[in-house]
Design an enzyme around this catalytic site. Sequence first.
Site, PDB file in Angstrom:
ATOM      1  N   HIS A   1       0.804  -1.226   0.000  1.00  0.00           N
ATOM      2  CA  HIS A   1       0.000   0.000   0.000  1.00  0.00           C
ATOM      3  C   HIS A   1       0.834   1.272   0.000  1.00  0.00           C
ATOM      4  CE1 HIS A   1      -2.955  -3.041   1.072  1.00  0.00           C
ATOM      5  NE2 HIS A   1      -3.868  -2.202   0.606  1.00  0.00           N
TER       6      HIS A   1
ATOM      7  N   HIS B   1      -1.534  -6.259  -5.922  1.00  0.00           N
ATOM      8  CA  HIS B   1      -1.945  -7.324  -5.006  1.00  0.00           C
ATOM      9  C   HIS B   1      -3.428  -7.649  -5.203  1.00  0.00           C
ATOM     10  CE1 HIS B   1      -2.916  -3.630  -2.752  1.00  0.00           C
ATOM     11  NE2 HIS B   1      -3.854  -4.339  -2.145  1.00  0.00           N
TER      12      HIS B   1
ATOM     13  N   CYS C   1     -14.443  -4.760   2.495  1.00  0.00           N
ATOM     14  CA  CYS C   1     -13.418  -4.807   1.450  1.00  0.00           C
ATOM     15  C   CYS C   1     -12.065  -5.008   2.127  1.00  0.00           C
ATOM     16  CB  CYS C   1     -13.422  -3.543   0.598  1.00  0.00           C
ATOM     17  SG  CYS C   1     -14.146  -2.089   1.358  1.00  0.00           S
ATOM     18  N   SER C   2     -11.344  -6.032   1.671  1.00  0.00           N
ATOM     19  CA  SER C   2     -10.049  -6.329   2.293  1.00  0.00           C
ATOM     20  C   SER C   2      -9.244  -7.209   1.335  1.00  0.00           C
ATOM     21  CB  SER C   2     -10.251  -7.012   3.654  1.00  0.00           C
ATOM     22  OG  SER C   2      -9.031  -7.103   4.362  1.00  0.00           O
TER      23      SER C   2
ATOM     24  N   GLU D   1      -3.815   2.312  -3.172  1.00  0.00           N
ATOM     25  CA  GLU D   1      -4.248   0.963  -3.546  1.00  0.00           C
ATOM     26  C   GLU D   1      -3.897   0.681  -4.998  1.00  0.00           C
ATOM     27  OE1 GLU D   1      -5.270  -1.417  -1.823  1.00  0.00           O
ATOM     28  OE2 GLU D   1      -6.659  -0.830  -0.241  1.00  0.00           O
TER      29      GLU D   1
ATOM     30  N   GLU E   1      -4.931  -2.873  -7.002  1.00  0.00           N
ATOM     31  CA  GLU E   1      -5.506  -4.178  -6.717  1.00  0.00           C
ATOM     32  C   GLU E   1      -6.196  -4.791  -7.924  1.00  0.00           C
ATOM     33  OE1 GLU E   1      -6.963  -3.411  -2.123  1.00  0.00           O
ATOM     34  OE2 GLU E   1      -8.413  -3.059  -3.726  1.00  0.00           O
TER      35      GLU E   1
END
Length: 278
Positions: free
Chosen positions: A83, A94, A129-130, A195, A197
């Site tokens: 991050h 990621h 969200c994770s 972020e 992702e």
Amino acid sequence: MSTQTSTYAELVQSLEPNDILEKFPEVIALNNRPNTHSSESSSKDDNLLEGYDEEQIRLMNENCIVLDWEDNAIGAGTKKMCHLMENIDQGLLHRAFSVFLFDSDGKLLLQQRASEKITFADLWTNTCCSHPLCVDDELGLNGSFEGKVEGARIAAVRKLEHELGIPPQEVESRGEFHFLNRIHYVAPSNGAWGEHEIDYIFIYQLRKGESLTVDPSANEVREITWVSQQQLKDMFNDGKLKFTPWFKLICDNYLFQWWDQLSDLREVENDTKIHRML
């Protein structure tokens, strides 16, 4: 969106597994990963994390799944390293997930992220969200699409309990997950953080007559609310409210269409394409 629309997309696409491991030496190659949720803390004397909440600092040692352009797992990288914008700017990517939890009447559960959060604090977002972690049951070890989806679903059940206090046995028995698609996006947060992702999007809907125990962790969630489509649109029109970038992307591109199809999601679920939003 075309994969050729940005220089950044071209950078990320160009990175082969060996390039990623060479450019980011803190990433632990898949075959050597510790297979634990977290690495040992190295954050106590970290100036970047000075002044943040101790529990949130501890979570920065979780082992996320570092990816290549095609969503193949390359290794384990801490939440902190994944991050940092200085790493994101060099293409570090990621895996993540986002859950949209609906009650049996079609209302969506939203959360406002806690002030203690290091990234995107106090912003409104979807239910949960994770990140799937770089451990056997959340990784999708065989590398198949179905394995990755199941790993992200397992992570979602874990985090629904951690963030919102929803017991896993209730989640597994009172409703159903639907995997919709994957989005690939990049977004800065605040200061050093951001972020980047590939985000697995799930809808979870309670069956008729069922409900869930929701007891949010104050360290994770500042507030929750259940909303109809119109109530969410009204929130978006309220200039005082701020939202996470991934939530806005999903809403702007997909959510309201999916919402209209809650009674039968078969036409829109299990999309194998990675939708690039770079």
